[in-house]
Design an enzyme around this catalytic site. Structure first.
Site, PDB file in Angstrom:
ATOM      1  N   HIS A  46      31.008   7.845  54.392  1.00 52.66           N
ATOM      2  CA  HIS A  46      31.907   8.816  53.759  1.00 52.66           C
ATOM      3  C   HIS A  46      31.096  10.084  53.497  1.00 52.66           C
ATOM      4  CE1 HIS A  46      29.782   7.655  50.149  1.00 52.66           C
ATOM      5  NE2 HIS A  46      30.167   6.394  50.291  1.00 52.66           N
TER       6      HIS A  46
ATOM      7  N   GLY B 217      29.584  11.218  51.011  1.00 52.18           N
ATOM      8  CA  GLY B 217      28.324  11.013  50.292  1.00 52.18           C
ATOM      9  C   GLY B 217      27.191  10.760  51.286  1.00 52.18           C
ATOM     10  N   HIS B 218      27.423   9.800  52.196  1.00 48.93           N
ATOM     11  CA  HIS B 218      26.423   9.511  53.228  1.00 48.93           C
ATOM     12  C   HIS B 218      26.163  10.756  54.081  1.00 48.93           C
ATOM     13  CE1 HIS B 218      28.407   5.397  52.841  1.00 48.93           C
ATOM     14  NE2 HIS B 218      27.142   5.107  52.574  1.00 48.93           N
TER      15      HIS B 218
ATOM     16  N   GLN C 181      20.499  -8.361  49.807  1.00 45.07           N
ATOM     17  CA  GLN C 181      20.821  -7.652  48.570  1.00 45.07           C
ATOM     18  C   GLN C 181      22.175  -8.052  48.010  1.00 45.07           C
ATOM     19  OE1 GLN C 181      20.614  -3.700  50.637  1.00 45.07           O
ATOM     20  NE2 GLN C 181      22.357  -3.186  49.355  1.00 45.07           N
TER      21      GLN C 181
ATOM     22  N   ASP D 121      23.370   5.756  43.389  1.00 45.17           N
ATOM     23  CA  ASP D 121      22.688   4.506  43.020  1.00 45.17           C
ATOM     24  C   ASP D 121      21.367   4.896  42.369  1.00 45.17           C
ATOM     25  OD1 ASP D 121      24.538   2.510  44.469  1.00 45.17           O
ATOM     26  OD2 ASP D 121      24.096   4.014  45.984  1.00 45.17           O
TER      27      ASP D 121
ATOM     28  N   VAL E  43      28.131  12.860  45.592  1.00 47.27           N
ATOM     29  CA  VAL E  43      29.301  13.550  46.149  1.00 47.27           C
ATOM     30  C   VAL E  43      30.549  12.862  45.599  1.00 47.27           C
ATOM     31  CG1 VAL E  43      30.549  14.129  48.270  1.00 47.27           C
ATOM     32  CG2 VAL E  43      28.043  14.258  48.206  1.00 47.27           C
TER      33      VAL E  43
ATOM     34  N   SER F 213      32.496   5.995  47.442  1.00 46.64           N
ATOM     35  CA  SER F 213      31.891   4.692  47.688  1.00 46.64           C
ATOM     36  C   SER F 213      32.621   4.004  48.839  1.00 46.64           C
ATOM     37  CB  SER F 213      32.019   3.828  46.422  1.00 46.64           C
ATOM     38  OG  SER F 213      31.844   2.468  46.743  1.00 46.64           O
ATOM     39  N   SER F 214      31.851   3.283  49.671  1.00 47.12           N
ATOM     40  CA  SER F 214      32.476   2.543  50.776  1.00 47.12           C
ATOM     41  C   SER F 214      33.416   1.472  50.237  1.00 47.12           C
ATOM     42  CB  SER F 214      31.400   1.863  51.629  1.00 47.12           C
ATOM     43  OG  SER F 214      30.470   2.806  52.096  1.00 47.12           O
TER      44      SER F 214
HETATM   45  P1  AMP Z   1      25.230   2.477  50.960  1.00 47.21           P
HETATM   46  O1  AMP Z   1      25.785   2.588  52.350  1.00 47.21           O
HETATM   47  O2  AMP Z   1      26.265   2.258  49.923  1.00 47.21           O
HETATM   48  O3  AMP Z   1      24.064   1.517  50.884  1.00 47.21           O
HETATM   49  O4  AMP Z   1      24.623   3.911  50.615  1.00 47.21           O
HETATM   50  C1  AMP Z   1      23.656   4.502  51.449  1.00 47.21           C
HETATM   51  C2  AMP Z   1      23.083   5.710  50.747  1.00 47.21           C
HETATM   52  O5  AMP Z   1      24.106   6.651  50.468  1.00 47.21           O
HETATM   53  C3  AMP Z   1      22.448   5.359  49.378  1.00 47.21           C
HETATM   54  O6  AMP Z   1      21.255   6.107  49.222  1.00 47.21           O
HETATM   55  C4  AMP Z   1      23.513   5.787  48.399  1.00 47.21           C
HETATM   56  O7  AMP Z   1      23.009   6.128  47.129  1.00 47.21           O
HETATM   57  C5  AMP Z   1      24.075   7.005  49.100  1.00 47.21           C
HETATM   58  N1  AMP Z   1      25.427   7.295  48.603  1.00 47.21           N
HETATM   59  C6  AMP Z   1      26.466   6.425  48.517  1.00 47.21           C
HETATM   60  N2  AMP Z   1      27.529   7.025  47.947  1.00 47.21           N
HETATM   61  C7  AMP Z   1      27.151   8.308  47.642  1.00 47.21           C
HETATM   62  C8  AMP Z   1      27.795   9.419  47.031  1.00 47.21           C
HETATM   63  N3  AMP Z   1      29.043   9.359  46.580  1.00 47.21           N
HETATM   64  N4  AMP Z   1      27.078  10.553  46.873  1.00 47.21           N
HETATM   65  C9  AMP Z   1      25.790  10.638  47.319  1.00 47.21           C
HETATM   66  N5  AMP Z   1      25.135   9.619  47.907  1.00 47.21           N
HETATM   67  C10 AMP Z   1      25.799   8.463  48.067  1.00 47.21           C
END
Ligand code: AMP
Length: 274
Positions: free
Chosen positions: A25, A27-28, A52, A141, A167, A176-177
């Site tokens: 999304h 954020g990523h 995890q 996170d 974001v 969030s995913s």
């Molecule tokens: P994940 O796929 O949930 O493991 O997240 C991968 C990376 O993206 C991690 O470093 C998260 O902290 C970051 N991330 C996830 N959601 C957001 C967001 N809303 N804003 C910024 N970074 C994010």
């Protein structure tokens, strides 16, 4: 992957790594854009890391969107997608884990035992395979970011950890995913989470230093959304994550709220002059 990383390094190119679990999304994508700006070669890893997840968690049903992830990552500036198999990362006989220490026992570590040990282990493996100069992590996170910084420092890992801002959706929800688990009505309720964090920031700005008072006001605000349950609201100094009793200096306010059985995580870092 290693050969390619070696070739990049031999040519003097800098490598940025963005570790993700996919279902990308905005954020990523913000992390990928930042890496593409700061490095010659950006690797995005997509790996749903089994170590995890707890036994009763959502490992088996974690959202997947590999094809569109590749397109979106590339548009954001990724040069390579690293998408290893579980057996590739954890072959038969795998037995070594990274123990991040007490920083991993509180907050999410207390709620999800072993979670951060699994994150630390896979990240160190990804660093070793992809050989990045910089790796990008979201403040979404926050404990994970603090823990990775600590592991990198403690183990003398030869890379820089870059933290990136959260974001949010237009309504203020931290992306969030796992939002795909929430119905529209759940997403509407989730708006109170960031409202409560903004309210806490306002209280601190107005001179409030009493954590119990701030927590009570935040809880009251969140509970205006029917069915929303506060799992924890925690106050920790940033970035040691030591629990604080009074607001002073840089403080991480983090919380988990459960809406329609989905755990939603959010936080804010406030800078108090007290
Ligand atoms: P994940 O796929 O949930 O493991 O997240 C991968 C990376 O993206 C991690 O470093 C998260 O902290 C970051 N991330 C996830 N959601 C957001 C967001 N809303 N804003 C910024 N970074 C994010």
């Amino acid at each position: 992957m290693r050969k390619l990383a070696d070739t990049c390094r031999r040519k003097g190119k800098t490598i940025g790594l963005v570790p993700t679990m996919g279902a990308l999304h905005d954020g990523h994508l913000s992390l990928i854009r930042k890496s593409a700006k700061q490095n010659d070669f950006t690797i995005v890893s997509i790996f749903v890391n089994p170590t995890q997840f707890g036994p009763d968690e959502d490992f088996g049903k974690y959202p997947k969107a590999f094809k569109s992830d590749c397109d979106e990552a590339q548009t954001a500036g990724a040069d390579m997608i690293f998408h290893p198999s579980v057996d590739g990362i954890y072959p038969d006989g795998f037995q070594t884990f990274v123990d991040p220490g007490p920083i991993a026992d509180k907050l999410e570590g207390a709620a999800r035992p072993g979670h951060l040990r699994g994150v630390a282990t896979v990240c160190v493996k990804l660093f070793s395979i992809c050989k990045p100069h910089r790796a990008y992590f979201g403040q979404k996170d926050a404990q994970q970011l603090a823990m990775i910084k600590s592991v990198t420092r403690d183990l003398n890992l030869d890379l820089k950890i870059v933290g990136c801002p959260i974001v949010r959706t237009k309504t203020g929800i931290a992306m969030s995913s796992r939002h795909s688990y929430l119905a529209e009505s759940g997403l509407k309720k989730a708006v109170t989470i960031y409202d409560s964090l903004k309210h806490a920031k306002r209280l601190v700005k107005a001179g409030e230093t009493d954590i119990a008072a701030i927590r009570a006001e935040m809880t009251g605000l969140i509970k205006t959304a029917t069915g929303a349950k506060v799992e924890y609201i925690s106050f920790n100094s940033w970035a040691s994550l030591d629990e604080v009793n009074l607001i002073s200096g840089k403080v991480l306010i983090s919380l988990v709220v459960i809406i329609n059985t989905v755990r939603l995580l959010d936080n804010i870092i406030i800078h108090s002059k007290h």
